[in-house]
Design a protein around this motif. Sequence first.
Motif, PDB file in Angstrom:
ATOM      1  N   VAL A 160      13.036   4.060  -5.188  1.00 21.10           N
ATOM      2  CA  VAL A 160      13.756   3.342  -4.134  1.00 21.10           C
ATOM      3  C   VAL A 160      13.755   4.245  -2.907  1.00 21.10           C
ATOM      4  CG1 VAL A 160      15.241   2.018  -5.677  1.00 21.10           C
ATOM      5  CG2 VAL A 160      15.989   4.259  -4.875  1.00 21.10           C
ATOM      6  N   GLY A 161      13.970   3.651  -1.738  1.00 19.72           N
ATOM      7  CA  GLY A 161      14.014   4.442  -0.512  1.00 19.72           C
ATOM      8  C   GLY A 161      12.868   4.128   0.425  1.00 19.72           C
ATOM      9  N   GLY A 162      12.752   4.930   1.477  1.00 16.59           N
ATOM     10  CA  GLY A 162      11.758   4.670   2.511  1.00 16.59           C
ATOM     11  C   GLY A 162      10.339   4.950   2.094  1.00 16.59           C
ATOM     12  N   GLY A 163      10.133   5.663   0.973  1.00 13.54           N
ATOM     13  CA  GLY A 163       8.784   6.000   0.547  1.00 13.54           C
ATOM     14  C   GLY A 163       8.148   4.982  -0.370  1.00 13.54           C
ATOM     15  N   THR A 164       8.782   3.831  -0.563  1.00 15.35           N
ATOM     16  CA  THR A 164       8.204   2.792  -1.408  1.00 15.35           C
ATOM     17  C   THR A 164       8.232   1.459  -0.654  1.00 15.35           C
ATOM     18  OG1 THR A 164       8.283   1.810  -3.623  1.00 15.35           O
ATOM     19  CG2 THR A 164      10.401   2.240  -2.567  1.00 15.35           C
ATOM     20  N   ASN A 165       7.804   0.412  -1.292  1.00 11.68           N
ATOM     21  CA  ASN A 165       7.825  -0.932  -0.730  1.00 11.68           C
ATOM     22  C   ASN A 165       9.276  -1.376  -0.489  1.00 11.68           C
ATOM     23  OD1 ASN A 165       6.993  -3.666  -0.224  1.00 11.68           O
ATOM     24  ND2 ASN A 165       7.518  -4.168  -2.321  1.00 11.68           N
TER      25      ASN A 165
ATOM     26  N   TYR B  52      17.490  -0.767   1.759  1.00 12.48           N
ATOM     27  CA  TYR B  52      18.352  -1.558   0.877  1.00 12.48           C
ATOM     28  C   TYR B  52      17.515  -2.534   0.051  1.00 12.48           C
ATOM     29  CZ  TYR B  52      22.699  -0.041   3.147  1.00 12.48           C
ATOM     30  OH  TYR B  52      23.759   0.683   3.631  1.00 12.48           O
ATOM     31  N   GLU B  53      16.539  -3.157   0.715  1.00  8.76           N
ATOM     32  CA  GLU B  53      15.699  -4.126   0.012  1.00  8.76           C
ATOM     33  C   GLU B  53      14.879  -3.453  -1.079  1.00  8.76           C
ATOM     34  OE1 GLU B  53      14.583  -7.777  -1.126  1.00  8.76           O
ATOM     35  OE2 GLU B  53      16.085  -7.285   0.396  1.00  8.76           O
ATOM     36  N   SER B  54      14.441  -2.212  -0.848  1.00  8.88           N
ATOM     37  CA  SER B  54      13.684  -1.508  -1.889  1.00  8.88           C
ATOM     38  C   SER B  54      14.531  -1.351  -3.145  1.00  8.88           C
ATOM     39  CB  SER B  54      13.221  -0.137  -1.385  1.00  8.88           C
ATOM     40  OG  SER B  54      14.267   0.824  -1.411  1.00  8.88           O
ATOM     41  N   GLY B  55      15.825  -1.085  -2.968  1.00  5.64           N
ATOM     42  CA  GLY B  55      16.712  -0.973  -4.125  1.00  5.64           C
ATOM     43  C   GLY B  55      16.845  -2.279  -4.868  1.00  5.64           C
ATOM     44  N   ARG B  56      16.937  -3.379  -4.100  1.00 10.63           N
ATOM     45  CA  ARG B  56      17.067  -4.686  -4.739  1.00 10.63           C
ATOM     46  C   ARG B  56      15.772  -5.064  -5.472  1.00 10.63           C
ATOM     47  NH1 ARG B  56      20.300  -8.802  -1.930  1.00 10.63           N
ATOM     48  NH2 ARG B  56      19.332  -8.003  -0.035  1.00 10.63           N
TER      49      ARG B  56
ATOM     50  N   PHE C 178       0.810  -1.218   0.000  1.00 12.68           N
ATOM     51  CA  PHE C 178       0.000   0.000   0.000  1.00 12.68           C
ATOM     52  C   PHE C 178       0.845   1.271   0.000  1.00 12.68           C
ATOM     53  CE2 PHE C 178      -2.645  -3.306   1.952  1.00 12.68           C
ATOM     54  CZ  PHE C 178      -3.695  -3.301   1.044  1.00 12.68           C
ATOM     55  N   ARG C 179       2.163   1.116   0.030  1.00  7.96           N
ATOM     56  CA  ARG C 179       3.021   2.270  -0.197  1.00  7.96           C
ATOM     57  C   ARG C 179       3.105   2.530  -1.700  1.00  7.96           C
ATOM     58  NH1 ARG C 179       5.230   3.442   4.552  1.00  7.96           N
ATOM     59  NH2 ARG C 179       7.114   4.639   4.155  1.00  7.96           N
ATOM     60  N   PRO C 180       3.596   3.691  -2.109  1.00 16.58           N
ATOM     61  CA  PRO C 180       3.827   3.895  -3.537  1.00 16.58           C
ATOM     62  C   PRO C 180       4.684   2.750  -4.093  1.00 16.58           C
ATOM     63  CG  PRO C 180       4.142   5.940  -2.334  1.00 16.58           C
ATOM     64  CD  PRO C 180       3.960   4.876  -1.303  1.00 16.58           C
ATOM     65  N   HIS C 181       4.307   2.227  -5.237  1.00 15.73           N
ATOM     66  CA  HIS C 181       4.950   1.024  -5.757  1.00 15.73           C
ATOM     67  C   HIS C 181       6.351   1.324  -6.293  1.00 15.73           C
ATOM     68  CE1 HIS C 181       0.760  -0.989  -6.452  1.00 15.73           C
ATOM     69  NE2 HIS C 181       1.028  -0.724  -5.183  1.00 15.73           N
ATOM     70  N   ASN C 182       7.202   0.306  -6.236  1.00 14.80           N
ATOM     71  CA  ASN C 182       8.569   0.442  -6.751  1.00 14.80           C
ATOM     72  C   ASN C 182       8.552   0.854  -8.220  1.00 14.80           C
ATOM     73  OD1 ASN C 182       8.350  -1.847  -4.663  1.00 14.80           O
ATOM     74  ND2 ASN C 182      10.465  -1.166  -4.457  1.00 14.80           N
ATOM     75  N   LYS C 183       7.698   0.216  -8.998  1.00 13.16           N
ATOM     76  CA  LYS C 183       7.424   0.696 -10.359  1.00 13.16           C
ATOM     77  C   LYS C 183       6.304   1.717 -10.209  1.00 13.16           C
ATOM     78  CE  LYS C 183       6.970   1.290 -14.693  1.00 13.16           C
ATOM     79  NZ  LYS C 183       6.053   2.424 -14.436  1.00 13.16           N
ATOM     80  N   PHE C 184       6.678   3.004 -10.226  1.00 14.36           N
ATOM     81  CA  PHE C 184       5.731   4.059  -9.854  1.00 14.36           C
ATOM     82  C   PHE C 184       4.503   4.033 -10.740  1.00 14.36           C
ATOM     83  CE2 PHE C 184       4.690   8.739  -9.513  1.00 14.36           C
ATOM     84  CZ  PHE C 184       4.165   8.628  -8.230  1.00 14.36           C
ATOM     85  N   GLU C 185       3.334   4.133 -10.099  1.00 15.43           N
ATOM     86  CA  GLU C 185       2.066   3.941 -10.793  1.00 15.43           C
ATOM     87  C   GLU C 185       1.768   5.006 -11.845  1.00 15.43           C
ATOM     88  OE1 GLU C 185       2.606   4.079  -7.428  1.00 15.43           O
ATOM     89  OE2 GLU C 185       0.872   3.269  -6.351  1.00 15.43           O
ATOM     90  N   GLU C 186       2.254   6.223 -11.633  1.00 13.51           N
ATOM     91  CA  GLU C 186       1.778   7.336 -12.455  1.00 13.51           C
ATOM     92  C   GLU C 186       2.569   7.546 -13.745  1.00 13.51           C
ATOM     93  OE1 GLU C 186      -0.090  10.697 -11.050  1.00 13.51           O
ATOM     94  OE2 GLU C 186       0.214  10.272  -8.924  1.00 13.51           O
TER      95      GLU C 186
END
Length: 238
Positions: A192-197, A206-210, A177-185
């Motif tokens: 990547v970062g704390g604002g995504t999955n 780190y995992e968001s980057g991977r 439910f966070r903004p998706h790694n592949k940004f929706e818009e």
Amino acid sequence: MNADFAWGLQNLIPDQKRQKYNNQKLEGKKYSCSTFMLYLGLDKKYDHLLHNNVFISGDYKNNFMEIEESKVLSRDPSFYVQNASVTDPSLAPDGHSALYVLVPVPNLRSNIDWSRKTGSFRNTVIKLLEDRAGLTDIKDHIKYEKMITPLDWKEELHVGFGATFNLAHNLNQMLYFRPHNKFEEFDNMWLVGGGTNPGSGLPTIYESGRITANIMCNKYKLNYKEVNIQHNTYSLQG
């Protein structure tokens, strides 16, 4: 985009180009607390402190409500002290040490005027170090000092609302439910970062980057080894 999510969208992409995350909707999101930081260079070592030290408020529930609900500065906050010199003496000259102090405080949605409150709150934190961390003579040994307030997080480090840990982790803003790694818009935008999955905190960042790198490699049919990414057989994408 690895900028802070709220700051990045508001400052890098025009509002009219965004629908799901326009400025009005970003304002309606919930954001984490902020932090008041002290970075201290000392001409003394405090060997009674461990590398990681957490000091809990005498009234933890009230302290939590001061941060999240009433949004005021606490007189008895919880705080964290890192005394990394006990692990790595090379961080400071012989006989010296470096301390890192973190105090959770309300983000900039509060009415706290940090241009007026910074000095007095700094003194509160120093008194806490004296009384609760046992650093009774710390004032006499500070040779270097740097402060970061919620306003500094926003103005100098480009963190939306000064919310150090990005979007809050309430149930409807976690994981998927966070903004998706592949940004929706936008088809050509990735996060990547704390604002995504999957969320904020260093291991999950780190995992968001991977996750993002793996999705990109799958989309463009790239060999993981060619881009120096170690492929995991699991994904938190859901």
